[in-house]
Design an enzyme around this catalytic site. Structure first.
Site, PDB file in Angstrom:
ATOM      1  N   GLY A   1       7.807   4.218   1.530  1.00  0.00           N
ATOM      2  CA  GLY A   1       8.340   5.445   2.114  1.00  0.00           C
ATOM      3  C   GLY A   1       9.849   5.369   2.207  1.00  0.00           C
ATOM      4  O   GLY A   1      10.458   4.400   1.745  1.00  0.00           O
ATOM      5  N   GLY A   2      10.420   6.383   2.789  1.00  0.00           N
ATOM      6  CA  GLY A   2      11.875   6.426   2.934  1.00  0.00           C
ATOM      7  C   GLY A   2      12.413   5.306   3.815  1.00  0.00           C
ATOM      8  O   GLY A   2      13.581   4.941   3.719  1.00  0.00           O
ATOM      9  N   PHE A   3      11.563   4.770   4.686  1.00  0.00           N
ATOM     10  CA  PHE A   3      12.043   3.718   5.587  1.00  0.00           C
ATOM     11  C   PHE A   3      11.905   2.325   4.994  1.00  0.00           C
ATOM     12  O   PHE A   3      12.491   1.379   5.476  1.00  0.00           O
ATOM     13  CB  PHE A   3      11.253   3.743   6.903  1.00  0.00           C
ATOM     14  CG  PHE A   3      11.449   4.994   7.707  1.00  0.00           C
ATOM     15  CD1 PHE A   3      12.657   5.252   8.335  1.00  0.00           C
ATOM     16  CD2 PHE A   3      10.424   5.911   7.848  1.00  0.00           C
ATOM     17  CE1 PHE A   3      12.838   6.398   9.081  1.00  0.00           C
ATOM     18  CE2 PHE A   3      10.596   7.062   8.603  1.00  0.00           C
ATOM     19  CZ  PHE A   3      11.801   7.311   9.218  1.00  0.00           C
ATOM     20  N   GLY A   4      11.052   2.163   4.006  1.00  0.00           N
ATOM     21  CA  GLY A   4      10.821   0.840   3.422  1.00  0.00           C
ATOM     22  C   GLY A   4       9.414   0.720   2.865  1.00  0.00           C
ATOM     23  O   GLY A   4       8.724   1.723   2.672  1.00  0.00           O
ATOM     24  N   SER A   5       8.985  -0.540   2.614  1.00  0.00           N
ATOM     25  CA  SER A   5       7.669  -0.771   1.997  1.00  0.00           C
ATOM     26  C   SER A   5       6.609  -1.040   3.057  1.00  0.00           C
ATOM     27  O   SER A   5       6.901  -1.597   4.111  1.00  0.00           O
ATOM     28  CB  SER A   5       7.739  -1.994   1.087  1.00  0.00           C
ATOM     29  OG  SER A   5       8.765  -1.828   0.152  1.00  0.00           O
ATOM     30  N   VAL A   6       5.372  -0.680   2.707  1.00  0.00           N
ATOM     31  CA  VAL A   6       4.261  -0.895   3.633  1.00  0.00           C
ATOM     32  C   VAL A   6       3.231  -1.823   2.966  1.00  0.00           C
ATOM     33  O   VAL A   6       2.856  -1.614   1.813  1.00  0.00           O
ATOM     34  CB  VAL A   6       3.569   0.439   4.010  1.00  0.00           C
ATOM     35  CG1 VAL A   6       2.503   0.227   5.075  1.00  0.00           C
ATOM     36  CG2 VAL A   6       4.583   1.467   4.501  1.00  0.00           C
TER      37      VAL A   6
ATOM     38  N   ILE B   1       0.808  -1.225   0.000  1.00  0.00           N
ATOM     39  CA  ILE B   1       0.000   0.000   0.000  1.00  0.00           C
ATOM     40  C   ILE B   1       0.834   1.265   0.000  1.00  0.00           C
ATOM     41  O   ILE B   1       0.322   2.361  -0.101  1.00  0.00           O
ATOM     42  CB  ILE B   1      -0.990   0.035   1.196  1.00  0.00           C
ATOM     43  CG1 ILE B   1      -0.248  -0.241   2.516  1.00  0.00           C
ATOM     44  CG2 ILE B   1      -2.142  -0.925   0.973  1.00  0.00           C
ATOM     45  CD1 ILE B   1      -1.122  -0.061   3.746  1.00  0.00           C
TER      46      ILE B   1
ATOM     47  N   ASP C   1       9.266  14.745  11.495  1.00  0.00           N
ATOM     48  CA  ASP C   1       8.848  14.603  10.097  1.00  0.00           C
ATOM     49  C   ASP C   1       7.331  14.793   9.935  1.00  0.00           C
ATOM     50  O   ASP C   1       6.666  13.997   9.289  1.00  0.00           O
ATOM     51  CB  ASP C   1       9.287  13.215   9.595  1.00  0.00           C
ATOM     52  CG  ASP C   1       9.458  13.173   8.087  1.00  0.00           C
ATOM     53  OD1 ASP C   1       9.414  14.241   7.446  1.00  0.00           O
ATOM     54  OD2 ASP C   1       9.642  12.064   7.544  1.00  0.00           O
TER      55      ASP C   1
ATOM     56  N   LYS D   1       5.036  -2.503   8.075  1.00  0.00           N
ATOM     57  CA  LYS D   1       6.107  -1.690   7.477  1.00  0.00           C
ATOM     58  C   LYS D   1       7.426  -2.439   7.561  1.00  0.00           C
ATOM     59  O   LYS D   1       7.967  -2.654   8.646  1.00  0.00           O
ATOM     60  CB  LYS D   1       6.185  -0.359   8.231  1.00  0.00           C
ATOM     61  CG  LYS D   1       7.111   0.636   7.605  1.00  0.00           C
ATOM     62  CD  LYS D   1       7.043   1.990   8.276  1.00  0.00           C
ATOM     63  CE  LYS D   1       5.808   2.778   7.928  1.00  0.00           C
ATOM     64  NZ  LYS D   1       5.877   4.182   8.323  1.00  0.00           N
TER      65      LYS D   1
END
Ligand code: ATP
Length: 390
Positions: free
Chosen positions: A56-61, A53, A173, A75
């Site tokens: 982001g900068g941290f990884g996939s969700v 869905i 953020d 996440k």
């Protein structure tokens, strides 16, 4: 602060694959619900692209169905952000104790090998960036009442992080993509505490910070000074976005109208703030309240961080319990005044390269009025060093 009861998932102390080093690291970690990788693989149908869905900068969700029947947003942090188990779990322990109606709830996490996965409550109506500020794929009607409820909810969530939790949490953020909406369009702030899960060397990766440049307080962007006041600045930008239905930066507009805060300041000076309210409301809004919200946005984005009100006062101003002190409104701090901005063509309005144009913003460090040690940035491209104590 509320600790979650263990109603499902494994209880701590968690034994990850019977790794004795991990066992030892996890001693003393409590209150965190631990999921196995296998459990999350089942929940997401093997992390199927159909269930993805977001990215982001941290990884996939991924959207997933947990075995207790709860729907979750899962996440998967990228390999670069995989931190040592102990540090990771210490931060998770802090985040999982935080519960507020305007904050996304963390159900738990998975730590196996180099995998670091966070499991959150799933919010049905996506983020503000993909709905209100998105390019027209959403059916949600953001009438004035809904917008006002969203602004007040976000302000309450942030006031809770800033003022009710000890030690307080600086979100770092605040932006439209981190405001998620539940089925009743109640806002929930996501990603709080996440910045601390990122190893310090990654905080120097300029693209992540640069991607959200429009929300960055000048003192944070240029000198890396990170305090609650930087969050308040970002909240101010978000507030103006919600009222106007416009993104902080729009490079398709003529020069001079591209930066939302600049336009807001000009209209304020001309006593024409009402002209900024989203035209899609077709005039169906409380003009006095909408202009008040825009003034609060200007107050929150004042160049001098001391002039920005604390979030508890912002909540009171938004709800009408406190007057907006117009005498304190001066020109907001605008990053475009300090930076040589180059906007690259690219996804979602483009990433922004930036370079401090003034040699007076060389590396420095200092303390703010609350005695927080502020970290510093180097003088050229962003190199923000987070102070772990904040
Ligand atoms: N709890 C959740 N419920 C529903 N959707 C979510 C949830 N968390 C994240 N998402 C979706 O995943 C997307 C990506 O989220 P994520 O927080 O990883 O990145 P971002 O906020 O878009 O960007 P960045 O990592 O730069 O902050 C969100 O925009 C949202 O659409």
């Amino acid at each position: 602060m509320t600790c979650f009861p263990f109603s499902f998932g494994k209880k701590v102390p968690f034994v990850a694959k019977h790794d004795p080093d991990i066992d030892e690291e996890l001693q003393g970690i409590q209150n965190v619900r631990i999921y196995t990788y296998k459990e999350l693989k089942v929940a997401t149908n093997n992390f199927s692209p159909a269930n993805k869905i977001g990215q982001g900068g941290f990884g996939s969700v991924y959207k997933g169905l947990l075995k207790d029947g709860k729907v979750a947003a899962i996440k998967v942090l990228s390999a670069e952000s995989s931190q040592g188990v102990k540090e990771f779990m210490t931060e998770i322990n802090v985040i999982s104790e935080i519960e507020h109606e305007n904050l996304v709830k963390l159900y738990g996490c998975c730590v196996e090998g180099s995998q670091r996965i966070l499991v959150y409550n799933y919010l049905e109506n996506n983020s503000l960036s993909q709905t209100l500020l998105g390019s027209g794929h959403s059916n949600i009607v953001f009438d004035w009442k809904t917008r006002s409820k969203i602004c007040i909810g976000v302000a309450r969530g942030l006031a809770y992080l800033h003022e009710e939790i000890r030690p307080h949490i600086v979100h770092r953020d605040i932006k439209a993509s981190n405001i998620l909406l539940d089925k009743n369009l109640s806002p929930k702030i996501s990603d709080f505490g996440l910045a601390k899960l990122i190893p310090s060397y990654m905080t120097h990766v300029s693209t992540r910070v640069a991607g959200t440049i429009g929300y960055l307080a000048p003192e944070y962007a240029i000198r890396g000074q990170l305090t609650r006041k930087a969050d308040i600045y970002s909240f101010g930008v978000l507030l103006v976005e919600i009222v106007s239905g416009r993104c902080h930066t729009n490079t398709r507009l003529p020069i001079g109208e591209q930066f939302l805060l600049e336009t807001t300041w000009e209209l304020y000076q001309q006593r024409e703030l009402v002209g900024l309210v989203d035209v899609s409301l077709n005039g169906h809004f409380d003009a006095e309240e909408a202009c008040k919200f825009l003034k609060i946005g200007l107050l929150c984005t004042q160049d001098t961080s001391k002039l920005r009100p604390p979030m508890s006062s912002v909540v009171k101003m938004l709800t009408g319990e406190m007057d907006v002190d117009e005498s304190k409104i001066t020109k907001p701090g605008m990053i475009s005044d300090f930076m040589d901005l180059k906007i690259r063509e690219g996804k979602g309005g483009g990433d922004i390269d930036s370079k401090a144009s003034s040699s007076s913003y060389n590396a420095s460090s200092a303390s703010d009025s609350q005695g927080n040690t502020m970290s510093y940035a180097a003088n050229t491209t962003f190199s923000v060093k987070y102070d772990q104590s904040l």
